[in-house]
Design a protein around this motif. Sequence first.
Motif, PDB file in Angstrom:
ATOM      1  N   PHE A   1      44.115  47.562  51.329  1.00  0.00           N
ATOM      2  CA  PHE A   1      43.342  48.365  50.375  1.00  0.00           C
ATOM      3  C   PHE A   1      42.349  47.529  49.577  1.00  0.00           C
ATOM      4  O   PHE A   1      41.155  47.838  49.511  1.00  0.00           O
ATOM      5  N   LYS A   2      42.865  46.477  48.942  1.00  0.00           N
ATOM      6  CA  LYS A   2      42.028  45.721  47.999  1.00  0.00           C
ATOM      7  C   LYS A   2      40.822  45.105  48.704  1.00  0.00           C
ATOM      8  O   LYS A   2      39.690  45.201  48.214  1.00  0.00           O
ATOM      9  N   ARG A   3      41.059  44.479  49.865  1.00  0.00           N
ATOM     10  CA  ARG A   3      39.957  43.849  50.586  1.00  0.00           C
ATOM     11  C   ARG A   3      38.981  44.895  51.129  1.00  0.00           C
ATOM     12  O   ARG A   3      37.758  44.699  51.103  1.00  0.00           O
ATOM     13  N   ALA A   4      39.521  46.004  51.634  1.00  0.00           N
ATOM     14  CA  ALA A   4      38.660  47.046  52.196  1.00  0.00           C
ATOM     15  C   ALA A   4      37.742  47.642  51.131  1.00  0.00           C
ATOM     16  O   ALA A   4      36.549  47.875  51.372  1.00  0.00           O
ATOM     17  N   LEU A   5      38.300  47.873  49.942  1.00  0.00           N
ATOM     18  CA  LEU A   5      37.501  48.503  48.895  1.00  0.00           C
ATOM     19  C   LEU A   5      36.512  47.533  48.250  1.00  0.00           C
ATOM     20  O   LEU A   5      35.490  47.961  47.704  1.00  0.00           O
ATOM     21  N   ARG A   6      36.810  46.242  48.320  1.00  0.00           N
ATOM     22  CA  ARG A   6      35.790  45.275  47.880  1.00  0.00           C
ATOM     23  C   ARG A   6      34.677  45.200  48.922  1.00  0.00           C
ATOM     24  O   ARG A   6      33.491  45.217  48.590  1.00  0.00           O
ATOM     25  N   GLY A   7      35.077  45.125  50.208  1.00  0.00           N
ATOM     26  CA  GLY A   7      34.072  45.081  51.278  1.00  0.00           C
ATOM     27  C   GLY A   7      33.211  46.322  51.336  1.00  0.00           C
ATOM     28  O   GLY A   7      32.051  46.273  51.774  1.00  0.00           O
ATOM     29  N   MET A   8      33.743  47.441  50.894  1.00  0.00           N
ATOM     30  CA  MET A   8      32.995  48.699  50.847  1.00  0.00           C
ATOM     31  C   MET A   8      31.721  48.550  50.017  1.00  0.00           C
ATOM     32  O   MET A   8      30.720  49.252  50.250  1.00  0.00           O
ATOM     33  N   ARG A   9      31.745  47.608  49.068  1.00  0.00           N
ATOM     34  CA  ARG A   9      30.605  47.432  48.162  1.00  0.00           C
ATOM     35  C   ARG A   9      29.601  46.391  48.661  1.00  0.00           C
ATOM     36  O   ARG A   9      28.572  46.156  48.009  1.00  0.00           O
ATOM     37  N   ASN A  10      29.855  45.796  49.814  1.00  0.00           N
ATOM     38  CA  ASN A  10      28.947  44.770  50.332  1.00  0.00           C
ATOM     39  C   ASN A  10      27.513  45.262  50.563  1.00  0.00           C
ATOM     40  O   ASN A  10      26.553  44.545  50.235  1.00  0.00           O
ATOM     41  N   PRO A  11      27.309  46.460  51.143  1.00  0.00           N
ATOM     42  CA  PRO A  11      25.926  46.866  51.440  1.00  0.00           C
ATOM     43  C   PRO A  11      24.999  46.851  50.235  1.00  0.00           C
ATOM     44  O   PRO A  11      23.827  46.465  50.351  1.00  0.00           O
ATOM     45  N   LEU A  12      25.476  47.275  49.071  1.00  0.00           N
ATOM     46  CA  LEU A  12      24.628  47.288  47.868  1.00  0.00           C
ATOM     47  C   LEU A  12      24.981  46.161  46.900  1.00  0.00           C
ATOM     48  O   LEU A  12      24.463  46.118  45.779  1.00  0.00           O
ATOM     49  N   GLU A  13      25.879  45.273  47.335  1.00  0.00           N
ATOM     50  CA  GLU A  13      26.288  44.126  46.524  1.00  0.00           C
ATOM     51  C   GLU A  13      26.723  44.554  45.119  1.00  0.00           C
ATOM     52  O   GLU A  13      26.392  43.911  44.117  1.00  0.00           O
ATOM     53  N   SER A  14      27.489  45.634  45.081  1.00  0.00           N
ATOM     54  CA  SER A  14      27.913  46.187  43.782  1.00  0.00           C
ATOM     55  C   SER A  14      29.334  45.765  43.438  1.00  0.00           C
ATOM     56  O   SER A  14      30.109  46.546  42.880  1.00  0.00           O
ATOM     57  N   TRP A  15      29.673  44.513  43.729  1.00  0.00           N
ATOM     58  CA  TRP A  15      31.036  44.034  43.524  1.00  0.00           C
ATOM     59  C   TRP A  15      31.474  44.111  42.049  1.00  0.00           C
ATOM     60  O   TRP A  15      32.654  44.228  41.764  1.00  0.00           O
ATOM     61  N   ALA A  16      30.513  44.026  41.142  1.00  0.00           N
ATOM     62  CA  ALA A  16      30.855  44.047  39.712  1.00  0.00           C
ATOM     63  C   ALA A  16      31.519  45.366  39.310  1.00  0.00           C
ATOM     64  O   ALA A  16      32.240  45.425  38.307  1.00  0.00           O
ATOM     65  N   LYS A  17      31.295  46.414  40.098  1.00  0.00           N
ATOM     66  CA  LYS A  17      31.887  47.721  39.794  1.00  0.00           C
ATOM     67  C   LYS A  17      33.259  47.906  40.430  1.00  0.00           C
ATOM     68  O   LYS A  17      33.898  48.931  40.216  1.00  0.00           O
ATOM     69  N   ASN A  18      33.688  46.917  41.211  1.00  0.00           N
ATOM     70  CA  ASN A  18      34.987  47.007  41.877  1.00  0.00           C
ATOM     71  C   ASN A  18      36.101  47.012  40.836  1.00  0.00           C
ATOM     72  O   ASN A  18      36.215  46.100  40.023  1.00  0.00           O
ATOM     73  N   ASP A  19      36.920  48.075  40.819  1.00  0.00           N
ATOM     74  CA  ASP A  19      37.972  48.192  39.800  1.00  0.00           C
ATOM     75  C   ASP A  19      39.345  48.512  40.408  1.00  0.00           C
ATOM     76  O   ASP A  19      40.190  49.121  39.752  1.00  0.00           O
ATOM     77  N   THR A  20      39.550  48.113  41.647  1.00  0.00           N
ATOM     78  CA  THR A  20      40.858  48.259  42.280  1.00  0.00           C
ATOM     79  C   THR A  20      41.688  47.023  41.977  1.00  0.00           C
ATOM     80  O   THR A  20      41.196  45.893  42.086  1.00  0.00           O
ATOM     81  N   VAL A  21      42.937  47.224  41.586  1.00  0.00           N
ATOM     82  CA  VAL A  21      43.814  46.098  41.272  1.00  0.00           C
ATOM     83  C   VAL A  21      45.096  46.205  42.088  1.00  0.00           C
ATOM     84  O   VAL A  21      45.515  47.285  42.500  1.00  0.00           O
ATOM     85  N   GLU A  22      45.694  45.050  42.330  1.00  0.00           N
ATOM     86  CA  GLU A  22      46.963  44.993  43.068  1.00  0.00           C
ATOM     87  C   GLU A  22      47.943  44.136  42.286  1.00  0.00           C
ATOM     88  O   GLU A  22      47.652  42.980  41.966  1.00  0.00           O
ATOM     89  N   GLU A  23      49.092  44.705  41.968  1.00  0.00           N
ATOM     90  CA  GLU A  23      50.128  43.988  41.234  1.00  0.00           C
ATOM     91  C   GLU A  23      51.476  44.233  41.895  1.00  0.00           C
ATOM     92  O   GLU A  23      51.860  45.384  42.134  1.00  0.00           O
ATOM     93  N   ASN A  24      52.148  43.128  42.217  1.00  0.00           N
ATOM     94  CA  ASN A  24      53.479  43.211  42.835  1.00  0.00           C
ATOM     95  C   ASN A  24      53.484  44.087  44.080  1.00  0.00           C
ATOM     96  O   ASN A  24      54.415  44.856  44.333  1.00  0.00           O
ATOM     97  N   GLY A  25      52.406  43.988  44.858  1.00  0.00           N
ATOM     98  CA  GLY A  25      52.327  44.732  46.106  1.00  0.00           C
ATOM     99  C   GLY A  25      51.892  46.173  45.967  1.00  0.00           C
ATOM    100  O   GLY A  25      51.771  46.881  46.976  1.00  0.00           O
TER     101      GLY A  25
ATOM    102  N   VAL B   1      48.990  48.852  44.893  1.00  0.00           N
ATOM    103  CA  VAL B   1      47.546  48.948  44.682  1.00  0.00           C
ATOM    104  C   VAL B   1      47.219  50.166  43.832  1.00  0.00           C
ATOM    105  O   VAL B   1      47.743  51.255  44.056  1.00  0.00           O
ATOM    106  N   THR B   2      46.366  49.950  42.843  1.00  0.00           N
ATOM    107  CA  THR B   2      45.851  51.052  42.033  1.00  0.00           C
ATOM    108  C   THR B   2      44.340  51.088  42.213  1.00  0.00           C
ATOM    109  O   THR B   2      43.638  50.140  41.841  1.00  0.00           O
ATOM    110  N   ILE B   3      43.842  52.169  42.804  1.00  0.00           N
ATOM    111  CA  ILE B   3      42.406  52.299  43.032  1.00  0.00           C
ATOM    112  C   ILE B   3      41.757  52.786  41.742  1.00  0.00           C
ATOM    113  O   ILE B   3      42.147  53.812  41.174  1.00  0.00           O
ATOM    114  N   GLY B   4      40.741  52.044  41.303  1.00  0.00           N
ATOM    115  CA  GLY B   4      40.042  52.406  40.081  1.00  0.00           C
ATOM    116  C   GLY B   4      39.130  53.610  40.273  1.00  0.00           C
ATOM    117  O   GLY B   4      38.807  54.011  41.399  1.00  0.00           O
ATOM    118  N   GLU B   5      38.701  54.167  39.174  1.00  0.00           N
ATOM    119  CA  GLU B   5      37.854  55.367  39.200  1.00  0.00           C
ATOM    120  C   GLU B   5      36.534  55.106  39.914  1.00  0.00           C
ATOM    121  O   GLU B   5      36.046  55.945  40.690  1.00  0.00           O
TER     122      GLU B   5
END
Length: 216
Positions: free
Chosen positions: A11-35, A37-41
């Motif tokens: 999840f975490k890597r896929a949702l960060r990579g999802m932002r590659n086309p527009l290089e909008s990584w700063a808006k990435n708000d998905t976090v993973e704790e203790n296995g 994943v919480t997808i941000g808004e």
Amino acid sequence: MKFENTEVYGFKRALRGMRNPLESWAKNDTVEENGTVTIGENDLGLAQRLIKSGSEHRKFMRQIMVSADITAPLYWWKEFDTYKVGTVANSTSTMHKLASTPITADCFEIDDYNADLDYDGVRLGDVIDEHIEFLESMRLKYLETKDKAYWKELIRWLPESWQQTRTVTMTYENLLAMCSPGQRRFHKLTEWSQSFIAWARTLPYAQELIFLDELS
């Protein structure tokens, strides 16, 4: 059907990579704790827009992986095998292990089996019981004689309701296709429309990503 040892990852890597086309990584708000994943808004909103835009835009769905041990009848596996792209399966061996344990009704898919169904004036359960007894007799005869002719007849007359376990790896994109209304969600085989769909709904963010059309 049985679904065991389900694992979801990427999840975490896929949702960060999802932002590659527009290089909008700063808006990435998905976090993973203790296995977990919480997808941000922000990420969920973008993911859903991409899903609705079509397969060429939602490539991130191909990077969210699912692995599970699925036990299902051979007739179901024949249909599952139509989904070749993006899926991998490693099965238990009917050829090598068929004769190793007794053949009973529990070896077959009987979730909605109606033994009292009339079969030309004969109770269906009696016909099936006789066939299972025949298969078991072939198994025992093969073990007694080691004559492969008995083993061949056992293989030849094995019904498609025989259950086989496979370890399957697939992606959320595969599941999106399988679970769509036009594919398996309302399929006449309950193994699809009830068992498989019910399992898919238990996966993380299944409603928001795989069954997104139901929220529209």
